[in-house]
Design a protein around this motif. Structure first.
Motif, mmCIF file in Angstrom:
data_model
loop_
_atom_site.group_PDB
_atom_site.id
_atom_site.type_symbol
_atom_site.label_atom_id
_atom_site.label_comp_id
_atom_site.label_asym_id
_atom_site.label_seq_id
_atom_site.Cartn_x
_atom_site.Cartn_y
_atom_site.Cartn_z
ATOM 1 N N LYS A 37 0.826 -1.205 0.000
ATOM 2 C CA LYS A 37 0.000 0.000 0.000
ATOM 3 C C LYS A 37 0.859 1.254 0.000
ATOM 4 C CE LYS A 37 -3.660 -2.301 2.556
ATOM 5 N NZ LYS A 37 -4.298 -2.437 3.858
ATOM 6 N N ASN A 38 1.908 1.242 0.799
ATOM 7 C CA ASN A 38 2.744 2.430 0.992
ATOM 8 C C ASN A 38 4.155 2.147 0.495
ATOM 9 O OD1 ASN A 38 0.508 3.536 2.419
ATOM 10 N ND2 ASN A 38 1.119 2.288 4.162
ATOM 11 N N TYR A 39 4.568 2.885 -0.529
ATOM 12 C CA TYR A 39 5.823 2.611 -1.222
ATOM 13 C C TYR A 39 6.700 3.861 -1.231
ATOM 14 C CZ TYR A 39 8.859 1.925 -5.330
ATOM 15 O OH TYR A 39 9.928 1.852 -6.175
ATOM 16 N N LEU A 40 7.999 3.672 -0.966
ATOM 17 C CA LEU A 40 8.987 4.747 -0.973
ATOM 18 C C LEU A 40 10.178 4.340 -1.817
ATOM 19 C CD1 LEU A 40 10.273 7.396 0.191
ATOM 20 C CD2 LEU A 40 11.067 5.995 2.130
ATOM 21 N N ASP A 61 -0.118 4.727 -1.928
ATOM 22 C CA ASP A 61 0.578 5.902 -1.414
ATOM 23 C C ASP A 61 2.049 5.796 -1.819
ATOM 24 O OD1 ASP A 61 0.692 8.333 -0.130
ATOM 25 O OD2 ASP A 61 0.797 7.497 1.896
ATOM 26 N N ILE A 62 2.473 6.674 -2.712
ATOM 27 C CA ILE A 62 3.796 6.553 -3.337
ATOM 28 C C ILE A 62 4.605 7.816 -3.095
ATOM 29 C CG2 ILE A 62 5.032 6.152 -5.500
ATOM 30 C CD1 ILE A 62 2.029 5.213 -6.437
ATOM 31 N N TYR A 63 5.759 7.636 -2.468
ATOM 32 C CA TYR A 63 6.685 8.736 -2.227
ATOM 33 C C TYR A 63 7.994 8.448 -2.942
ATOM 34 C CZ TYR A 63 3.854 10.473 1.689
ATOM 35 O OH TYR A 63 2.855 10.981 2.473
ATOM 36 N N VAL A 64 8.623 9.510 -3.434
ATOM 37 C CA VAL A 64 9.954 9.404 -4.032
ATOM 38 C C VAL A 64 10.842 10.475 -3.405
ATOM 39 C CG1 VAL A 64 9.204 8.389 -6.213
ATOM 40 C CG2 VAL A 64 9.294 10.865 -5.985
ATOM 41 N N LYS A 98 7.059 7.314 10.552
ATOM 42 C CA LYS A 98 7.917 6.188 10.938
ATOM 43 C C LYS A 98 7.159 4.879 10.804
ATOM 44 C CE LYS A 98 10.973 8.641 14.072
ATOM 45 N NZ LYS A 98 11.535 8.721 15.425
ATOM 46 N N GLU A 99 7.898 3.836 10.443
ATOM 47 C CA GLU A 99 7.363 2.478 10.314
ATOM 48 C C GLU A 99 6.078 2.441 9.482
ATOM 49 O OE1 GLU A 99 7.057 0.760 14.239
ATOM 50 O OE2 GLU A 99 9.238 0.622 14.416
ATOM 51 N N TYR A 100 6.079 3.165 8.366
ATOM 52 C CA TYR A 100 4.888 3.337 7.535
ATOM 53 C C TYR A 100 4.936 2.529 6.236
ATOM 54 C CZ TYR A 100 1.456 5.847 4.652
ATOM 55 O OH TYR A 100 0.413 6.175 3.829
ATOM 56 N N PHE A 101 6.105 2.382 5.670
ATOM 57 C CA PHE A 101 6.205 1.862 4.311
ATOM 58 C C PHE A 101 6.279 0.340 4.270
ATOM 59 C CE2 PHE A 101 7.523 6.250 4.059
ATOM 60 C CZ PHE A 101 6.746 6.683 3.006
ATOM 61 N N ASP A 102 5.445 -0.232 3.388
ATOM 62 C CA ASP A 102 5.450 -1.672 3.153
ATOM 63 C C ASP A 102 6.654 -2.073 2.314
ATOM 64 O OD1 ASP A 102 2.824 -2.005 4.328
ATOM 65 O OD2 ASP A 102 2.038 -1.070 2.495
ATOM 66 N N LEU A 103 7.058 -1.174 1.428
ATOM 67 C CA LEU A 103 8.173 -1.435 0.522
ATOM 68 C C LEU A 103 9.002 -0.168 0.368
ATOM 69 C CD1 LEU A 103 9.640 -3.194 -1.662
ATOM 70 C CD2 LEU A 103 7.999 -2.266 -3.317
ATOM 71 N N LEU A 127 10.627 1.839 7.395
ATOM 72 C CA LEU A 127 10.046 0.560 6.967
ATOM 73 C C LEU A 127 9.218 -0.038 8.111
ATOM 74 C CD1 LEU A 127 10.127 -1.359 4.502
ATOM 75 C CD2 LEU A 127 12.028 -2.539 5.632
ATOM 76 N N ARG A 128 8.008 -0.436 7.795
ATOM 77 C CA ARG A 128 7.155 -1.040 8.830
ATOM 78 C C ARG A 128 7.740 -2.408 9.207
ATOM 79 N NH1 ARG A 128 4.628 -5.431 7.178
ATOM 80 N NH2 ARG A 128 3.918 -5.630 5.044
#
Length: 173
Positions: A37-40, A61-64, A98-103, A127-128
Motif C-alpha cells: 500500500k505504501n511505497y517509498l 501511497d507513493i513517495y519518491v 515512521k514504520e509506515y512503508f510496506d516497501l 520501513l514497517r
C-alpha cells in the motif's frame, strides 16, 4: 526538505529494460505476502524503475526522494509525492511517518553516497515491521569493472569525487 502531492501515476512503460525489471518485480511480488500500500523509492532519479514497480504492485501511497531539482520536477509531473533530501545527511523521519512503508527501494544509489549509513538508518526508521527493502548496487567484481581495474581505471558507477568525473574512460585520472 520539500514535499508535494501526486496527481496521476498511471504511465505505461515499454522497453527491453522495462520488460526485464517487470519480470524481476513480478517474481518479487510473489514473495511479498501482503499487498503493497505504501511505497517509498530512495534516489528515484527519473522515476523509470519506480513507475514499473507502481504498475505491477499498484501501491496507493507513493513517495519518491531525490536531491536533483530536475528529477523532482519530472517525478512531480508523473504524479508522485516528492521529497527533496540529501540521502547522505537528512533524517527523513522528520517529514515521513515512521514504520509506515510496506516497501522501500533504492536502485544504484548507495554506492554514490559518502555516508551510506544514513540511507540505511532512514530505511530502519521508515520501513514497517515485516516490510520489504529492495536495494541494488553495481557489482564491483563484474568483468567490465575487472577490466577497468586492470587498466588502472576507476570501476564504473563508483564516485571518487563529488565535483569532478575522475578516472573512468574518457576522463583524466
Amino acid at each position: 526538505m520539500e514535499k508535494t502531492n501526486p496527481e496521476n501515476h498511471n504511465i505505461a512503460i515499454t522497453s527491453p529494460i522495462a520488460n526485464h525489471i517487470s519480470h524481476i518485480v513480478a517474481k518479487i511480488s510473489k514473495i511479498i505476502a501482503e499487498p503493497v500500500k505504501n511505497y517509498l523509492d530512495l534516489g528515484a532519479g527519473s522515476g523509470y524503475i519506480t513507475q514499473i514497480i507502481v504498475n505491477i504492485l499498484k501501491p496507493s501511497d507513493i513517495y519518491v526522494v531525490d536531491f536533483s531539482e530536475i528529477a523532482l520536477k519530472e517525478l512531480k509531473k508523473k504524479g508522485f509525492k516528492i521529497i527533496k533530501a540529501d540521502l547522505n545527511s537528512e533524517d527523513l523521519s522528520k517529514v515521513l511517518p515512521k514504520e509506515y512503508f510496506d516497501l522501500i527501494t533504492s536502485f544504484e544509489v548507495i554506492e554514490h553516497l559518502f555516508n551510506p549509513d544514513n540511507l540505511l538508518e532512514n530505511v530502519k526508521n521508515l520501513l514497517r515491521p515485516g516490510g520489504y527493502l529492495i536495494l541494488s548496487t553495481p557489482n564491483l567484481a563484474s568483468w567490465a569493472n575487472r577490466l577497468f581495474l586492470l587498466m588502472g581505471l576507476k570501476p564504473q558507477h563508483y564516485e571518487l569525487s563529488l565535483k569532478y568525473k575522475v578516472g573512468g574512460l574518457g576522463h583524466n585520472a
